[in-house]
Enzyme design. Sequence first.
Site, PDB file in Angstrom:
ATOM      1  N   ASP A  30     -54.711  21.026  60.093  1.00 41.03           N
ATOM      2  CA  ASP A  30     -53.585  20.018  60.649  1.00 41.03           C
ATOM      3  C   ASP A  30     -53.905  18.654  59.594  1.00 41.03           C
ATOM      4  OD1 ASP A  30     -51.639  18.234  62.173  1.00 41.03           O
ATOM      5  OD2 ASP A  30     -53.512  17.364  62.918  1.00 41.03           O
ATOM      6  N   GLY A  63     -46.617  18.429  61.600  1.00 42.40           N
ATOM      7  CA  GLY A  63     -45.155  18.103  62.050  1.00 42.40           C
ATOM      8  C   GLY A  63     -44.612  17.016  61.187  1.00 42.40           C
ATOM      9  N   ASP A 105     -56.974  18.257  65.810  1.00 43.22           N
ATOM     10  CA  ASP A 105     -57.384  16.985  66.444  1.00 43.22           C
ATOM     11  C   ASP A 105     -56.568  16.908  67.720  1.00 43.22           C
ATOM     12  OD1 ASP A 105     -55.421  15.886  65.261  1.00 43.22           O
ATOM     13  OD2 ASP A 105     -56.218  13.754  65.635  1.00 43.22           O
ATOM     14  N   THR A 140     -52.492  14.822  60.460  1.00 36.26           N
ATOM     15  CA  THR A 140     -52.660  13.514  61.177  1.00 36.26           C
ATOM     16  C   THR A 140     -53.928  13.551  62.160  1.00 36.26           C
ATOM     17  OG1 THR A 140     -50.278  13.467  61.016  1.00 36.26           O
ATOM     18  CG2 THR A 140     -51.563  11.842  62.564  1.00 36.26           C
TER      19      THR A 140
END
Length: 1134
Positions: free
Chosen positions: A310, A653, A778, A312
């Site tokens: 991921d 995303g 996270d 962010t």
Amino acid sequence: MGISMLKEAVEDWHRFLKDRNVNSRKVKVHVGNGLFLQKSWESLCVGDVVKVSKNEYFPGDLLLLSSSYEDGVCYVETMNLDGETNLKAKRSLEATLCLDDDEEFSRFKAKIRCEDPNPSLYTFVGNLEFINESYPLSPTQILLRDSKLRNTEYIYGVVIFSGRDAKAVQNSTRAPSKRSKVERKMDHVIYVLFAMMVLISSISATGSALYTESEKEKRWYLRLRENIDDLFDPSDLVLSGLLQFIRSLILYGYLIPISLYVSIEIVKVLQAMLINKDLGMYDEITGKTVEARTSNLNEELGQVEMILSDKTGTLTCNQMEFRKCSIEGISYGGEVNEVDFVASERMNIDVERHRFSLDGSDSTGRSIEMFDLSTADASIEKEILHCNHGLDDPKAQNSRISVTGKESIIKGFNFRDDRLMDKMWIYRSNITDMVTFFRVMALCHTGIPVENNQSDRMMYEAESPEEVAFLIAAQEFGFKFCERTQSTMILQELDPSSGLVVKREYKLLNLLEFNSSRKRMSVIVQNEDGDIFLFCKGADDVIFERLADNGRTYQQATTLHLSNYAEDGLRTMVFAYKRVGLSEYEDWNSIFTKAKATISSEREELLENASEMIEKDFLLLGAVAVEDKLQKGVPECIDKLAQAGLKIWLLTGDKKETAINIGYACSLLRLDMKQLHLKLSTKAESNQVKDVKEEILLQIESYNQMIIQEDKKDSPFALVVDGQALQISLGSNLKHLFFSLAMNCDVVICCRVSPKQKALITRLAKQHSGKTILAIGDGANDVGMIQEADIGVGISGMEGMQAVMASDFSLPQFRFLERLLIVHGHWCYRRISKMILYFVYKNIAFGLTLFYYDIYTGFSGQDLYDDWYMVMFNVLLTSLPVISLGVLEQDVSSDVCLQFPALYQQGQKNICFSWKRIVGWILNGILASLAIFTLNIYILSSAAFDQDGNVADIEHIGTITYTSIIWTVNCQIVLMISHFTWISHVLIWGSILCWYIFLYLYGLFPPVYSGNVFGIFTEAIGPAFIYWILTLLVLVVALFPYFIHITIQRSFYPMDDHVIQEIKRHRRDITDSPSWLKEQEKSKKMTQIGFSARVDAKIVNLKEQLHQKRKSVYSSLTNSPIYKSMMREETSPQ
């Protein structure tokens, strides 16, 4: 099995407790008569009215009824759902705005009709029936579970979906049961050993039947026909053979290392404890350390081949910092990034950049940023270009220039340039555009000022962290945003003419909001003199196409600066403005107001058309660059992982531009890397599904052809996939082609990925590649990906614990993944592999001696050893050394593992647990068993074993043979261990000592308990000299094949760890020795991503630039009139 079940139960219990912590979170729930009481999340029901306060998570999917703002707006952070850091504005229906107080709900009654529970995060269909009216609902009024309320004091909402029906939970997947590759392969090894046991049992049964049939007449004294019992009937050979087969299975059961499973469970728990206690993975800031939430996958950490990450909160800190800006075509903020700094040092050139105009003037404001050559070249060129004056001490002259990576004093502002700081910008030429630039920064936003009690600086909250960084930067440049109302914005501006701070009020006429399709935001304001301005900020391509003909003065220089900023991994945005006449504004505002008042589905289209009418004919001011601040050590970690041979995919995303910027910042991307963009064209988005699939198919096929045609080593490729294109590519018809393309690229970046898509990509990547995949994230949006991967890692950061609770390992920071994999993963893989191989070896060496004795005694099924000997073999005498091997073994130290990351590839290639190794250790066990049995039998059978002339009986032979086995298998582990500790010595030599203690004590028991071994050590074999000599002889012969093997391997076919071990053992000062450096360079895997690869690419680029520069200088010299006249004078006759 019981021990394994107990361990799993304990780990599941800890997970249950953490799940319960989430379900036990409290929220205020309306219980009647306007009274709100605290209740746990798990007790919520559909239809409950809740009150959520600032910075709290929503306990379910809620319908927004009202907020602390009069217009019913609230701001929501959805990072846990989609990975985006910018805040989303949600707005309640006007009909429910009156429900703004606790008491208002005492009479509140309504009915909601909506869609069934589903995993779609971005759609919602329903109606609210309230006061005899029906109001359509849209996603704008929906607050999803696991998102957080920000910049809003409180909201009231009603629960639509709760528990398993919530959209976030619908996007999650069931936690699978995970087993490592080594453990799965160990099952096949057990099958091989079982087949071996069945084979030798069949041989024993067949041999017994044939031997009985052929020898029954010769062995008449055994009276086989007279002593017939139920278990042996010489007249029925089939039945006797079958019974002998069953007896043999029981007798040779020691070939199957049942205790291996228990030992591995113990070892894995101890390994997990050591991982948890590693201070090298302790984060001092948060006070957290790594946590192995399951011990089943320790060795799998050493075989990871792909990482799906991921962005962010995993790679970044969720903080934006203002770094650079370009105003009037001049770049400010002279930081040199670390890649340039390292490249310049390796090329022995000056790290600082100097700007100089080619013709000595700067009429357009364009500047060229270049590196200095070495001292001699630089001085020559500066003299030629007449730009060497005032640069005798460049470091003193350019104190604004520094190396990136330093911590900023002001949070959100990491800008260094003396030309702008401390009010120095007021002395620049063309001050008007500069003032307008700062006004755009201070006025074009959705931020809200917050008082800071500790200083006179304001703090800000806004929809996106970029806006907060802009407001902080504007404040530092002298344009402090102080106050905001529905219609006014107040600034404290630095007046360049007087140098004083003045307070100015701007009337906010209109705000044209930012969205992903517009890629820009505008505000229309009116100053105190009545002048109307439109200030706009947005993506470069969107702003440039809307510039007026006379507004492109700085476009060329700004484009160059934007390219440099993007290469540094910075997010960029372009500023522009226009002056709007009063009549023009009034005509436009009437159209815009009418569009806003439209209720039909055409409203968005009308608003977009109205915006297009006013957002044109801009004048370009410049650009800004902010850094989405990476977590500490992320580029270095990625560099080591890349050198270790791991491929890294980024799943986020966020929008594509943001993901690409982060790709540059963390060195996943580099400037010379060819980016393959898989996306839908605007025309294709409105076409049928069939046409869309054909377009994606054509793109995939063309990209595959491009990769095949070009040499991949010289042309690194990066695949960047947009959300819509990804959805099409993951379909049943295209997924194989898509993953074929993705696996051929050096890095893959997927943008606008939903939580469900993350899990799907992980599953399909496993199926297509067969590689071991680690997923790290996270937030709650990463849970599916974490659970689907072979290994799931959760970052225990600032945003909830959903990812941690679903993970197999949790880390406080991404950088600790380097040590977890390259050090602990490497160690655990080698330890478990060696441990299993040793178990196979020692059980074969022990079990086959029983088989040989069975053959030697005419397939009688007679035991060679006492029953207690056989019980003690795996329980006490050989179990502890192997645990020390599995817990404490290190082929090299942790520092060496990090210096030689390519050692990690031993796990990826499964070198230590290949079938070649397994078969080799099986053969080693067979040779050892042959040596032990034959030497003991034939030496003890042919002569007396003591000075009294006594011949060894079965108990003597069995005890002496067993002693040889204990010495052999324990000394074998000594040859296997590379890293000895006092614990290892105690357990190995202590196990051998335990055998003698046991033998002594066992012989002291009365014959009724000890049987034929009564006093055997003290009275029989102990005093016999041959017992000790024979033990030594058997030990040497049994270990000789393995000793020869390792000698040949280390001398002629050494592995990397063998070479490093030899260097360390024979050299005192090793870190700078040529052999050490050569091996270190050889160990690094040639890779196309990571900091080192980016530096290498930068050096190549710089060399090309310097070569072109030399050619340009030489060309300008040879074509100059002075040079030509000098050449004519030299060639003219004297």
